[in-house]
Scaffold this motif. Structure first.
Motif, PDB file in Angstrom:
ATOM      1  N   ARG A 190       0.822  -1.213   0.000  1.00 55.43           N
ATOM      2  CA  ARG A 190       0.000   0.000   0.000  1.00 55.43           C
ATOM      3  C   ARG A 190       0.853   1.258   0.000  1.00 55.43           C
ATOM      4  O   ARG A 190       0.417   2.322  -0.464  1.00 55.43           O
ATOM      5  CB  ARG A 190      -0.902   0.021   1.231  1.00 55.43           C
ATOM      6  CG  ARG A 190      -2.098  -0.893   1.183  1.00 55.43           C
ATOM      7  CD  ARG A 190      -2.846  -0.845   2.498  1.00 55.43           C
ATOM      8  NE  ARG A 190      -3.879  -1.852   2.582  1.00 55.43           N
ATOM      9  CZ  ARG A 190      -5.143  -1.682   2.183  1.00 55.43           C
ATOM     10  NH1 ARG A 190      -5.507  -0.511   1.680  1.00 55.43           N
ATOM     11  NH2 ARG A 190      -6.029  -2.646   2.292  1.00 55.43           N
ATOM     12  N   ARG A 191       2.070   1.130   0.502  1.00 59.27           N
ATOM     13  CA  ARG A 191       2.961   2.286   0.647  1.00 59.27           C
ATOM     14  C   ARG A 191       4.005   2.360  -0.456  1.00 59.27           C
ATOM     15  O   ARG A 191       4.921   3.162  -0.370  1.00 59.27           O
ATOM     16  CB  ARG A 191       3.626   2.237   2.027  1.00 59.27           C
ATOM     17  CG  ARG A 191       2.633   2.568   3.127  1.00 59.27           C
ATOM     18  CD  ARG A 191       2.974   1.910   4.464  1.00 59.27           C
ATOM     19  NE  ARG A 191       1.987   2.277   5.471  1.00 59.27           N
ATOM     20  CZ  ARG A 191       0.784   1.712   5.576  1.00 59.27           C
ATOM     21  NH1 ARG A 191       0.434   0.752   4.731  1.00 59.27           N
ATOM     22  NH2 ARG A 191      -0.066   2.111   6.504  1.00 59.27           N
ATOM     23  N   SER A 202       4.536   3.030  -4.394  1.00 58.82           N
ATOM     24  CA  SER A 202       3.905   3.565  -5.600  1.00 58.82           C
ATOM     25  C   SER A 202       4.693   3.230  -6.862  1.00 58.82           C
ATOM     26  O   SER A 202       4.163   3.321  -7.973  1.00 58.82           O
ATOM     27  CB  SER A 202       3.750   5.085  -5.496  1.00 58.82           C
ATOM     28  OG  SER A 202       5.016   5.702  -5.267  1.00 58.82           O
ATOM     29  N   ASP A 210       6.956  -2.541  -6.494  1.00 56.03           N
ATOM     30  CA  ASP A 210       5.760  -3.307  -6.141  1.00 56.03           C
ATOM     31  C   ASP A 210       5.798  -4.690  -6.780  1.00 56.03           C
ATOM     32  O   ASP A 210       5.479  -5.694  -6.134  1.00 56.03           O
ATOM     33  CB  ASP A 210       4.511  -2.554  -6.596  1.00 56.03           C
ATOM     34  CG  ASP A 210       3.241  -3.271  -6.193  1.00 56.03           C
ATOM     35  OD1 ASP A 210       2.931  -3.294  -4.992  1.00 56.03           O
ATOM     36  OD2 ASP A 210       2.572  -3.828  -7.079  1.00 56.03           O
ATOM     37  N   TRP A 251      -6.009  -1.085  -3.775  1.00 52.58           N
ATOM     38  CA  TRP A 251      -4.907  -0.220  -3.341  1.00 52.58           C
ATOM     39  C   TRP A 251      -3.718  -0.236  -4.297  1.00 52.58           C
ATOM     40  O   TRP A 251      -2.812   0.576  -4.171  1.00 52.58           O
ATOM     41  CB  TRP A 251      -4.416  -0.617  -1.941  1.00 52.58           C
ATOM     42  CG  TRP A 251      -4.280  -2.088  -1.700  1.00 52.58           C
ATOM     43  CD1 TRP A 251      -5.173  -2.894  -1.073  1.00 52.58           C
ATOM     44  CD2 TRP A 251      -3.181  -2.939  -2.063  1.00 52.58           C
ATOM     45  NE1 TRP A 251      -4.712  -4.195  -1.038  1.00 52.58           N
ATOM     46  CE2 TRP A 251      -3.492  -4.250  -1.624  1.00 52.58           C
ATOM     47  CE3 TRP A 251      -1.966  -2.717  -2.712  1.00 52.58           C
ATOM     48  CZ2 TRP A 251      -2.633  -5.322  -1.816  1.00 52.58           C
ATOM     49  CZ3 TRP A 251      -1.111  -3.797  -2.915  1.00 52.58           C
ATOM     50  CH2 TRP A 251      -1.451  -5.077  -2.467  1.00 52.58           C
TER      51      TRP A 251
END
Length: 620
Positions: free
Chosen positions: A203-204, A206, A211, A251
């Motif tokens: 979620r943190r 970007s 990711d 998310w």
């Protein structure tokens, strides 16, 4: 250097054979396995000896994870009893049925017989779903097979571990049952914990690269802790993948989703192709070891045939009663019709075994009685099911006339969903407009999302005139423009007048835009009625009158009067007025609603009978 060269050759050959199998319509697992067997007898091909830890630790977690993140929890929940009966009940039933046969025919203890039963019990996810999608099985069957494959490996490996412990005489029946439950429950809890931790981290993040990198670690972040505390790593991976696959769209950024999807599809393809080639390469080694054992050849051949028959027969003996039991307990109260026998028949025959069976066979301790023979049994089951069931399953699906997913109905559902999304997007646009917002920006945004929705509806039409649709013409012209733009950028690059980083940024901009352009060709005649399952219900759809469709509704009167071209035709169900669709320049069907207030229209294109409520914006 030799190892690296061997890996490159292995992957290259596997990819090439998989591509050829797809090109000529053959089953990839069967083609790759047969090619491996043939290659094992070539003098220049070295003997391949794959360690079981490599498969269980290096191949199984990512293969299960990529299946789990693509599995719909929404589709999974209504079939949870059916999936449980297959992934747990059928595995145990097959393990003990095979165990009884092996115990009767070979001089081995019952625990060893059950161990090899657990080895050959779980069907392979890759083999079954690859054939299922290639022949176009109904989605309900594909969902059932995928759900079964997610958890049956965990059941089999846990049963195998318990049987090996029993061979050493260190476990009782009650302890075996408790160990099985503890391993499954512990794996599920660790999978949930891993999913929560990964979700918190991602979620943190970007950056799509970071990711995706975390996503590539996810299978082992769930598998290794579970195995470290003697729980089921397979269940941990599957649980983690199901949760992340369901929650990630809330998310995860669009760029991250696209990157993750592409990377995992590539990884799964490479691993699946290499796995079946490896299976074939090892067959010769296993056969020779068993053939030169002390067991009489007649007994060896009889046992191989008996085990293969038992594995094949045990599946329908379990599938048919469990299917109707699941319907009585789960389906009947939901109003589902009684399942037809053709569905269980196909599920019964989709029992191909694969790499997990061979890897699990190698986990048998070295001092296991008749170990070489037991491993050969696993090889025979894998080869036999891939040959008998894998090759005949497409024929069976066609013979039973099972209807696969309808491309036309998929297009209708897609258009309906995009229409709902467009309505929500336009509402959000209106809510966020400020006095400072330039009107041309609002108009551009409104036109962009409206065109996206209309392009989906345009794919439904199958008029014989084959008129050019606005979205089709837009795609054609925009792709031509992008090609010219890219040529110009490359010319500037070759001249060396612009910094490389600037050029890369511009190229990325063009690539992203091109990747968003829908290149799906307009659907042609399918010969099947386009009657979608009800996706919405409202008073207007229920009370809409039945109007006789004209024999030749081939014109929009208003378009003829105004000298315009129409794309597709719609008919008002209150008065029978025929007018053009929203993708046409005139948009006379919508104007007819604005003028008369008649809420429901239907398509009058050949083979289509879907309806649309203008007031509630629902498809029926």
């Amino acid at each position: 250097m030799e190892v690296a060269f061997g890996l490159v050759v292995l992957v290259a050959v596997a990819v090439g054979l998989a591509a050829l199998a797809r090109r000529f319509g053959f089953g990839e697992p069967f083609v790759l396995t047969v090619a491996g067997v043939i290659a094992s007898y070539l003098p220049f091909v070295p003997e391949v000896d794959v360690e079981p830890e490599l498969v269980l630790l290096g191949l199984l977690p990512p293969l299960l994870y990529t299946t789990a993140i693509r599995t719909s929890l929404v589709d999974f929940k209504p079939k949870k009893l059916s999936i449980t009966l297959l992934s747990v009940g059928l595995v145990l039933f097959t393990a003990f049925a095979v165990g009884a046969v092996v115990y009767w025919l070979l001089p081995v203890p019952f625990a060893a017989a059950v161990a090899i039963g657990a080895v050959v019990a779980p069907p392979d996810a890759v083999a079954a779903t690859a054939v299922a999608r290639r022949v176009g099985m109904p989605r309900r069957i594909v969902t059932l097979l995928e759900g079964e494959s997610l958890f049956n490996d965990a059941t089999a490996l846990t049963t195998l571990r318990t049987a090996i412990a029993a061979m050493a005489g260190t476990i009782t029946l009650w302890e075996a049952g408790a160990d099985f439950i503890a391993a499954a429950g512990g794996g599920a809890l660790i999978g949930v914990a891993a999913a929560l931790v990964l979700a918190f981290l991602r979620r943190r993040i970007s950056d799509p690269v970071l990711d995706t990198s975390v996503s590539l670690l996810a299978p082992w972040l769930a598998y290794l802790p579970a195995e470290a505390v003697h729980s089921s790593g397979v269940i941990a991976v599957v649980t983690c993948g199901l949760i992340l696959g369901y929650q990630a769209p809330r998310w995860q950024s669009a760029a991250s989703r696209i990157s993750e999807h592409t990377n995992w599809r590539t990884i799964a393809f490479l691993l699946e192709s290499a796995v079946f080639l490896l299976i074939g390469l090892q067959v010769r080694h296993f056969v020779e070891d068993a053939w030169h054992s002390d067991l009489p050849h007649s007994t060896l051949l009889l046992t191989c045939a008996a085990v293969l028959v038992t594995v094949i027969v045990a599946r329908p003996l379990w599938v048919f009663p469990s299917t109707f039991l699941a319907w009585r307990v789960e389906g009947r109260r939901l109003g589902k019709p009684k399942p037809h026998w053709t569905g269980p028949a196909v599920v019964s025959w989709a029992g191909m075994r694969g790499v997990v069976t061979l890897a699990a066979a190698l986990l048998l301790p070295e001092d296991t009685p008749e170990r070489a023979t037991l491993i050969l049994l696993a090889v025979v089951v894998v080869a036999g099911t891939l040959l008998l069931q894998g090759m005949s399953l497409p024929w069976l699906v066609r013979a039973l006339r099972l209807r696969g997913p309808s491309h036309a109905e998929d297009l209708l559902q897609e258009a309906n969903l995009l229409q709902q999304a467009t309505t929500a997007g336009l509402a959000a646009l209106e809510a966020n407009i400020t006095p400072e917002t330039p009107p041309e920006v609002v108009a551009a945004l409104r036109n962009r999302v409206t065109m996206r929705a209309r392009s989906a509806w345009e794919l439904l039409g199958r008029s014989e005139s084959q008129r050019i649709t606005p979205s089709g013409e837009y795609r054609r012209l925009r792709l031509a423009m992008l090609a010219a733009e890219r040529d110009t950028v490359l010319t500037v690059r070759d001249a060396g007048t612009i910094d490389h980083e600037v050029l890369q940024q511009v190229m990325a901009t063009l690539d992203i835009e091109e990747s968003t352009i829908d290149r799906i060709a307009e659907a042609g005649e399918t010969g099947e009625p386009l009657t979608a399952t009800m996706t919405g219900d409202c008073t207007h759809l229920r009370e809409a009158p039945t109007v006789q469709v004209p024999d030749t509704p081939d014109a929009c009167g208003e378009c003829l009067e105004e000298g315009l071209e129409w794309v597709h035709l719609r008919m008002c169900l209150d008065c029978g007025h025929v007018a053009c669709c929203d993708s046409s320049v005139g948009r006379h069907a919508e104007k007819h609603f604005d003028t008369t207030g008649h809420p429901v229209m239907r398509s009058v294109e050949p083979g289509e009978s879907w309806r649309w409520c203008y007031i509630d914006e629902l498809l029926g």
